[in-house]
Design a protein around this motif. Structure first.
Motif, PDB file in Angstrom:
ATOM      1  N   SER A  33      37.659  50.277  47.266  1.00  0.00           N
ATOM      2  CA  SER A  33      38.633  50.681  46.260  1.00  0.00           C
ATOM      3  C   SER A  33      38.498  49.760  45.066  1.00  0.00           C
ATOM      4  CB  SER A  33      40.055  50.623  46.830  1.00  0.00           C
ATOM      5  OG  SER A  33      41.014  50.794  45.798  1.00  0.00           O
ATOM      6  N   SER A  34      38.673  50.318  43.870  1.00  0.00           N
ATOM      7  CA  SER A  34      38.553  49.511  42.647  1.00  0.00           C
ATOM      8  C   SER A  34      39.894  48.986  42.171  1.00  0.00           C
ATOM      9  CB  SER A  34      37.895  50.329  41.535  1.00  0.00           C
ATOM     10  OG  SER A  34      38.705  51.445  41.187  1.00  0.00           O
ATOM     11  N   SER A  35      40.927  49.098  42.996  1.00  0.00           N
ATOM     12  CA  SER A  35      42.242  48.564  42.644  1.00  0.00           C
ATOM     13  C   SER A  35      42.455  47.249  43.366  1.00  0.00           C
ATOM     14  CB  SER A  35      43.342  49.555  43.029  1.00  0.00           C
ATOM     15  OG  SER A  35      44.622  48.970  42.853  1.00  0.00           O
ATOM     16  N   PRO A  36      42.995  46.232  42.691  1.00  0.00           N
ATOM     17  CA  PRO A  36      43.196  44.932  43.345  1.00  0.00           C
ATOM     18  C   PRO A  36      44.372  44.910  44.305  1.00  0.00           C
ATOM     19  CG  PRO A  36      44.058  44.858  41.118  1.00  0.00           C
ATOM     20  CD  PRO A  36      43.403  46.211  41.268  1.00  0.00           C
ATOM     21  N   LEU A  37      45.171  45.988  44.345  1.00  0.00           N
ATOM     22  CA  LEU A  37      46.388  46.009  45.147  1.00  0.00           C
ATOM     23  C   LEU A  37      46.238  46.971  46.319  1.00  0.00           C
ATOM     24  CD1 LEU A  37      49.022  46.165  42.260  1.00  0.00           C
ATOM     25  CD2 LEU A  37      48.164  44.133  43.437  1.00  0.00           C
TER      26      LEU A  37
END
Length: 293
Positions: free
Chosen positions: A105-109
């Motif tokens: 996933s390219s989201s840090p969360l």
């Protein structure tokens, strides 16, 4: 009846180390850069290998998977993932065959939908415990790309799964010899990109600059011979005359007309090419949307 405490099904005493190859990171960054407008993140499937002990996971490749999120709901292109995975297996040899080891996933969360996606990939991996690779593409920490890897533990209350508890794993980069050479060249070019090198210029620009230098040299020589400062050379004069003879004599208005007609043809070809690329992109998005429904 007393409530049962949450049961942890994953042995947290076992340390799994994740090794990520540079190709995977570059793929994720490229996928995130080309994400659809309004998408907060992109996801995809991680491919690689497990060692015999199951303690080491090596992520060697990845491919994008279309998905859509709306609130606490998520839709994943399951058929797309299955089809592409089957094609990759057909094109790889048994010695180099990779398996699905997790997802990225390219989201840090980590969100609620992350648990839903993780549950899907639990059915796609052989051991049922996929690796979740999170890549922060925001470049907020000194223009650095940060990565984190996770395993999950199902949280059970009275036999019912309420969610996943993610545990961070040790992670490091690993590259083979070809990848190490490519990364070294990329770093070298970044350090030297303050000045545009010859190989970075368009081929047409390089050719025109070389032609201009040759014309300047010929004109300087002819002017020097005419002024009497340089003795004439019959051989050089013959070469200059032969070069000038190959250039057709055209009136300036005819030359301008020919140039503009050729330019219009080039612009038309460029327009048709861009139009074709746009139609292909629209068709891919429509197919992805229909697959998700």
């Amino acid at each position: 009846m007393p409530q049962q405490s949450p049961a942890l099904l994953f042995d947290t005493t076992t340390t799994t180390t994740v090794f990520v190859h540079p190709l995977v990171l570059l793929h994720i960054l490229d996928h995130h850069r080309r994400r659809p407008a309004g998408s907060a993140r992109v996801i995809g499937t991680l491919l690689g290998r497990f060692d015999d002990s199951g303690v080491l996971v090596e992520v060697t490749n990845a491919f994008a998977v279309p998905h859509a999120e709306r609130g606490d709901e998520v839709a994943i292109g399951k058929d797309f993932n299955k089809t592409l995975w089957a094609l990759l297996q057909q094109n790889s040899s048994k010695q180099q065959r990779e398996v699905i080891v997790g997802w990225y996933s390219s989201s840090p969360l980590l969100s609620d939908t992350s648990s839903l996606i993780h549950d899907f990939y639990s059915t796609e991996t052989e051991d049922g415990n996929p690796v979740h690779l999170v890549v922060d593409c925001r470049l907020t920490e000194e223009n650095a790309v940060t990565m984190r890897a996770f395993h999950s533990t199902p949280i059970l209350v009275q036999g019912e799964t309420l969610g996943n508890l993610f545990h961070e794993l040790p992670l490091s980069l690993r590259s083979n010899e070809p990848e190490a050479i490519c990364v070294s060249e990329m770093i070298k070019s970044m350090n030297d990109n303050n000045e545009t090198t010859e190989r970075e210029k368009p081929p047409l620009q390089i050719s025109m600059e070389q032609l201009y230098e040759l014309l300047e040299t010929a004109c300087t020589y002819v002017d020097a011979v005419v002024d009497g400062t340089t003795p004439p050379d019959t051989e050089k004069g013959r070469h200059i005359a032969d070069a000038l003879a190959t250039v057709p004599r055209m009136r300036p208005d005819a030359m301008d007309k020919l140039f503009h007609e050729s330019l219009q043809d080039l612009l038309m070809v460029t327009y048709l090419s861009n139009l074709t690329q746009t139609q292909i992109a629209i068709a891919e998005k429509l197919n992805a949307t229909l697959d998700l429904q």
